[in-house]
Design an enzyme around this catalytic site. Structure first.
Site, PDB file in Angstrom:
ATOM      1  N   HIS A 118     -58.673 -31.197  55.671  1.00 54.63           N
ATOM      2  CA  HIS A 118     -60.051 -31.017  55.224  1.00 54.63           C
ATOM      3  C   HIS A 118     -60.255 -29.653  54.574  1.00 54.63           C
ATOM      4  CE1 HIS A 118     -59.968 -28.927  59.095  1.00 54.63           C
ATOM      5  NE2 HIS A 118     -61.031 -28.268  58.691  1.00 54.63           N
TER       6      HIS A 118
ATOM      7  N   ASP B  81     -63.588 -26.932  54.665  1.00 55.32           N
ATOM      8  CA  ASP B  81     -64.685 -26.794  55.615  1.00 55.32           C
ATOM      9  C   ASP B  81     -66.037 -27.202  55.021  1.00 55.32           C
ATOM     10  OD1 ASP B  81     -63.080 -25.932  57.708  1.00 55.32           O
ATOM     11  OD2 ASP B  81     -63.126 -23.851  57.017  1.00 55.32           O
TER      12      ASP B  81
ATOM     13  N   HIS C 231     -56.896 -27.566  54.679  1.00 60.76           N
ATOM     14  CA  HIS C 231     -56.103 -27.148  55.830  1.00 60.76           C
ATOM     15  C   HIS C 231     -56.143 -28.208  56.920  1.00 60.76           C
ATOM     16  CE1 HIS C 231     -60.172 -25.481  56.368  1.00 60.76           C
ATOM     17  NE2 HIS C 231     -60.004 -25.654  57.663  1.00 60.76           N
TER      18      HIS C 231
ATOM     19  N   ARG D 249     -63.758 -18.045  64.106  1.00 56.55           N
ATOM     20  CA  ARG D 249     -63.899 -18.238  62.656  1.00 56.55           C
ATOM     21  C   ARG D 249     -65.257 -17.768  62.169  1.00 56.55           C
ATOM     22  NH1 ARG D 249     -64.436 -24.176  60.272  1.00 56.55           N
ATOM     23  NH2 ARG D 249     -66.444 -23.626  59.408  1.00 56.55           N
TER      24      ARG D 249
HETATM   25  C1  OGA Z   1     -61.028 -24.139  60.965  1.00 56.57           C
HETATM   26  C2  OGA Z   1     -59.933 -25.082  61.216  1.00 56.57           C
HETATM   27  C3  OGA Z   1     -57.699 -25.184  62.033  1.00 56.57           C
HETATM   28  C4  OGA Z   1     -56.905 -24.568  63.126  1.00 56.57           C
HETATM   29  O1  OGA Z   1     -61.066 -23.089  61.604  1.00 56.57           O
HETATM   30  O2  OGA Z   1     -61.856 -24.423  60.079  1.00 56.57           O
HETATM   31  O3  OGA Z   1     -59.931 -26.179  60.715  1.00 56.57           O
HETATM   32  O4  OGA Z   1     -55.663 -24.605  63.017  1.00 56.57           O
HETATM   33  N1  OGA Z   1     -58.956 -24.609  61.977  1.00 56.57           N
HETATM   34  O5  OGA Z   1     -57.493 -24.090  64.096  1.00 56.57           O
HETATM   35 MN    MN Z   2     -61.522 -26.218  59.098  1.00 55.53          MN
END
Ligand code: OGA
Ligand code: MN
Length: 287
Positions: free
Chosen positions: A103, A105, A257, A273
Site C-alpha cells: 500500500h 499510506d 510499502h 510514524r
Molecule cells: C506504516 C507501515 C509498515 C511496517 O508505518 O505506514 O505500513 O513495516 N508500516 O511497519
Molecule cells: Mn503504511
C-alpha cells in the site's frame, strides 16, 4: 553537520549519514536532507535516539503533520504520532503486522499524504522487515500498450473495504457510525505526474484502490491484479531490515510499502510514524 548521502542497492533509496536528530539541525543540514529526499524516494537514517517531540519537529521541516483517521493508535500525548506496536506501547491498542499488504499510506483521502517518517524503537531480530517498491520504475517498465490503456484513467480508492476485511479478521474494532459515514470513494489518476519531480508514477495499491473508473468490474479487477503483480517484481523492491533507532522516510506518491511477518508472540516490534500532509494529485498528461 556534514552529511553524506549514499545510494543503497537501488537508485530510489539512499542512506543519509552524519545526522544526529537529537541535536538542533541547522538550515544547511535541513536543506541537504530535503534535497536528498527530492533525489531519492526513500531515505534511511540510522541510529537515531530521539524523543517524540524531536520526531515531530524533524517532520515539520517537510510540511504539516497529518493525524491518522483511525484514532486507536495515536499516542495520547502526541496524536501526531501513530504507534505501530504489537505490545500496545504508549497506551495505544496493540497492532500486529499493521501494514502487511502492499500500500501507499491513506490514499483513500482526497489529499493523500506526501510522505511518512517511520522510527523503529524495538524491532525483532528476525523478520518484520519493510519492503518498498519504486513506482516510477514500475511505470517506466510497463509495455506501451498498458501505458496507453491506463493513461488518463482514474482509480477509485476507499478505506472501507480494507478496514472491514481487517475487522472481520479481528484486527480492527467494529467501525463506529462516524467511520462508516466518513468512508467515501475518492479518485486519483492511475498514472500520476509527481507534483515535485514531474515524473510519472503508477498510483494504485492493493491496500485501498477498489476499482478502475469506467471499466466493468471483472476488467477492472483483472487490470488491477496485473498492475499489482507488475509493481512487486524483485527488480523494483528494496527491503529494509530494521535496527533499533532506524528512521525510514518515504515519498508516499511514488512508492508502495509492505510490512513482512515476524513471530509476534516471541518478539516486540514497536514503531512510531509521523505523516506529512499532501495535496490533491492532478491528472497525468498524455503518454
Ligand atoms: C506504516 C507501515 C509498515 C511496517 O508505518 O505506514 O505500513 O513495516 N508500516 O511497519
Ligand atoms: Mn503504511
Amino acid at each position: 553537520m556534514a552529511i553524506s548521502v549514499r545510494e543503497i542497492g537501488k537508485t530510489f533509496v539512499a542512506e543519509v549519514e552524519g545526522v544526529d536528530l537529537s541535536r538542533p539541525l541547522d538550515a544547511e543540514t535541513v536543506a541537504a536532507i530535503r534535497q536528498a529526499w527530492w533525489d531519492h524516494s526513500i531515505l534511511v537514517l540510522r541510529g537515531q535516539s530521539i524523543t517524540e517531540e524531536q520526531h515531530i519537529a524533524f517532520t515539520r521541516h517537510f510540511g504539516e503533520l497529518q493525524d491518522h483517521s483511525v484514532k486507536d493508535w495515536l499516542l495520547p500525548a502526541h496524536p501526531e504520532i501513530l504507534v505501530l506496536s504489537n505490545r500496545g506501547r504508549g497506551g495505544v491498542k496493540p497492532l500486529d503486522n499493521g501494514g502487511a499488504y502492499w500500500h501507499s499510506d491513506m490514499t483513500y483521502e482526497a489529499e493523500p499524504p506526501m510522505g511518512s517518517i517511520l522510527h523503529g524503537l524495538t524491532v525483532p531480530p528476525d523478520g518484520g522487515d519493510t519492503l518498498y517498491t519504486d513506482m516510477y520504475a514500475a511505470y517506466e517498465a510497463l509495455d506501451d500498450e498498458t501505458k496507453k490503456l491506463i493513461e488518463g484513467r482514474m482509480a477509485i480508492h476507499n478505506y472501507r473495504h480494507r478496514y472491514m476485511k481487517m475487522a472481520e479478521g479481528g484486527k480492527r474494532s467494529a467501525p463506529t457510525a462516524e467511520q462508516l459515514a466518513g468512508w467515501r470513494d475518492v479518485e486519483h489518476p492511475i498514472v500520476l505526474k509527481h507534483p515535485d519531480s514531474g515524473r510519472k508514477a503508477l498510483f494504485v495499491n492493493e491496500g485501498f484502490t477498489v476499482a478502475v473508473k469506467g471499466l466493468a468490474a471483472d476488467e477492472s479487477e483483472a487490470l488491477l491484479a496485473r498492475l499489482y503483480a507488475h509493481c512487486v517484481q524483485p527488480q523494483f523492491i528494496h527491503a529494509h531490515k530494521w535496527s533499533p533507532g532506524d528512521i525510514v522516510m518515504w515519498d508516499n506518491r511514488c512508492t508502495m510499502h509492505c510490512a513482512t511477518q515476524y513471530d509476534v508472540s516471541k518478539y516486540e516490534r514497536t514503531m512510531h510514524r509521523t505523516t506529512i500532509k499532501g495535496a490533491a494529485l492532478c491528472q497525468a498528461v498524455a503518454a
